[in-house]
Design a protein around this motif. Sequence first.
Motif, short mmCIF file in Angstrom:
data_model
loop_
_atom_site.label_atom_id
_atom_site.label_comp_id
_atom_site.label_asym_id
_atom_site.label_seq_id
_atom_site.Cartn_x
_atom_site.Cartn_y
_atom_site.Cartn_z
N LEU A 29 88.81 61.78 52.04
CA LEU A 29 87.53 61.10 52.08
C LEU A 29 86.48 62.14 51.72
O LEU A 29 86.19 63.04 52.52
CB LEU A 29 87.29 60.54 53.49
CG LEU A 29 88.31 59.47 53.87
CD1 LEU A 29 88.41 59.31 55.38
CD2 LEU A 29 87.97 58.15 53.21
N TRP A 30 85.98 62.05 50.49
CA TRP A 30 85.11 63.11 49.95
C TRP A 30 83.64 62.67 50.10
O TRP A 30 83.15 61.87 49.30
CB TRP A 30 85.46 63.37 48.48
CG TRP A 30 84.75 64.54 47.90
CD1 TRP A 30 83.45 64.60 47.45
CD2 TRP A 30 85.28 65.86 47.70
NE1 TRP A 30 83.15 65.85 47.00
CE2 TRP A 30 84.26 66.65 47.14
CE3 TRP A 30 86.53 66.44 47.94
CZ2 TRP A 30 84.44 67.99 46.81
CZ3 TRP A 30 86.71 67.79 47.61
CH2 TRP A 30 85.68 68.54 47.04
N PHE A 31 82.97 63.19 51.12
CA PHE A 31 81.55 62.84 51.35
C PHE A 31 80.68 63.70 50.43
O PHE A 31 80.80 64.92 50.42
CB PHE A 31 81.15 63.10 52.80
CG PHE A 31 81.79 62.17 53.79
CD1 PHE A 31 83.09 62.37 54.24
CD2 PHE A 31 81.08 61.08 54.30
CE1 PHE A 31 83.67 61.51 55.16
CE2 PHE A 31 81.65 60.22 55.22
CZ PHE A 31 82.96 60.43 55.65
N THR A 32 79.77 63.05 49.71
CA THR A 32 78.82 63.78 48.87
C THR A 32 77.42 63.21 49.09
O THR A 32 77.27 62.00 49.33
CB THR A 32 79.20 63.70 47.37
OG1 THR A 32 78.13 64.27 46.59
CG2 THR A 32 79.43 62.28 46.89
N GLY A 33 76.42 64.07 49.02
CA GLY A 33 75.04 63.61 49.20
C GLY A 33 74.13 64.80 49.47
O GLY A 33 74.59 65.93 49.64
N LEU A 34 72.84 64.51 49.51
CA LEU A 34 71.84 65.56 49.74
C LEU A 34 72.05 66.24 51.09
O LEU A 34 72.67 65.67 52.00
CB LEU A 34 70.43 64.92 49.74
CG LEU A 34 69.91 64.37 48.42
CD1 LEU A 34 68.61 63.59 48.67
CD2 LEU A 34 69.67 65.49 47.41
N ARG A 110 78.40 66.06 39.05
CA ARG A 110 79.43 65.05 38.73
C ARG A 110 80.70 65.68 38.18
O ARG A 110 81.81 65.30 38.55
CB ARG A 110 78.88 64.08 37.67
CG ARG A 110 78.36 62.81 38.27
CD ARG A 110 77.79 61.89 37.20
NE ARG A 110 76.55 61.35 37.72
CZ ARG A 110 75.40 61.30 37.07
NH1 ARG A 110 75.32 61.73 35.83
NH2 ARG A 110 74.34 60.81 37.64
N THR A 111 80.53 66.64 37.29
CA THR A 111 81.73 67.22 36.65
C THR A 111 82.59 67.94 37.70
O THR A 111 83.82 67.95 37.59
CB THR A 111 81.35 68.23 35.54
OG1 THR A 111 80.40 69.14 36.08
CG2 THR A 111 80.79 67.55 34.32
N SER A 161 64.88 72.36 44.18
CA SER A 161 64.86 73.29 43.04
C SER A 161 66.21 73.36 42.33
O SER A 161 66.44 74.24 41.52
CB SER A 161 64.43 74.68 43.52
OG SER A 161 65.15 75.03 44.69
N ALA A 162 67.10 72.45 42.70
CA ALA A 162 68.40 72.32 42.02
C ALA A 162 68.74 70.84 42.01
O ALA A 162 68.31 70.09 42.90
CB ALA A 162 69.48 73.13 42.74
N PRO A 163 69.49 70.40 41.01
CA PRO A 163 69.73 68.95 40.86
C PRO A 163 70.76 68.37 41.82
O PRO A 163 71.62 69.10 42.33
CB PRO A 163 70.24 68.82 39.42
CG PRO A 163 70.85 70.15 39.13
CD PRO A 163 70.11 71.17 39.92
N TYR A 164 70.64 67.05 42.07
CA TYR A 164 71.75 66.29 42.68
C TYR A 164 72.07 65.14 41.74
O TYR A 164 71.20 64.30 41.48
CB TYR A 164 71.39 65.75 44.07
CG TYR A 164 72.58 64.96 44.62
CD1 TYR A 164 73.68 65.63 45.13
CD2 TYR A 164 72.64 63.57 44.51
CE1 TYR A 164 74.82 64.94 45.54
CE2 TYR A 164 73.76 62.87 44.93
CZ TYR A 164 74.84 63.56 45.44
OH TYR A 164 75.98 62.88 45.82
N GLU A 165 73.27 65.09 41.26
CA GLU A 165 73.67 64.01 40.34
C GLU A 165 74.39 62.92 41.13
O GLU A 165 75.49 63.14 41.65
CB GLU A 165 74.59 64.58 39.25
CG GLU A 165 73.90 65.62 38.39
CD GLU A 165 74.83 66.32 37.38
OE1 GLU A 165 74.31 67.14 36.61
OE2 GLU A 165 76.04 66.05 37.39
#
Length: 198
Positions: A29-34, A110-111, A161-165
Amino acid sequence: MVKSNVVWHTQSITKEHRQRLKKHKSFVLWFTGLSASGKSTLANALECKLHKMNIHTYLLDGDNIRQGLNKDLDFSKKDRRENIRRVAEVTKLFVDAGIVVLTAFISPYRTDREMARQLFNPGVFIEIYVKCPLEICEKRDPKGLYKKARSGSIPLFTGISAPYEEPVKPEIVVDTQNNTVNEIVDQIIDYLKTKQNL
Ligand code: ADP
């Protein structure tokens, strides 16, 4: 670099043997987010629930892994990728060991998430997008990191100051602005009951 004289050694006991012993499948279960979106909070609450259901779990949390295995890495794009690559490889070992793995990493690119997904058979990598507007995350600021990022003392901070895709096609999207932790845990458990025969 792969050495040509290193040969994979086939082992007699496989993932399937281990899963049979544990009486459940293994997956991630791969949690991703800010930052402050709620990844660690949700992964922890979900792990408690799964544990009560006699599921063998392990939680890999970004802040903790960066104090050990990945303490040599910074927050540049290159090192973030290496952070995710190592975590994904470790996760693969745990899944092979028959464990349900929960990972809580911003994993903003994303990559990089795609690279992690590619290590697993279809259906094993379950991406959970922990959705929460930046303003809310910034208001929560449980570790005071947004304040530091705004003042310029933390460079390359995701969302500032860095992206979140954002994920394009995550298996699950959870909304931590409008739902409680318990509601979201139930949402994920419902998904697992349907898709993973939990
Ligand atoms: P992350 O791991 O994404 O950086 P954390 O879990 O460390 O985020 O912090 C999220 C903060 O938001 C915690 O203080 C948590 O109590 C709070 N919070 C408020 N509502 C929610 C919710 N619905 N889901 C998850 N966390 C929430």
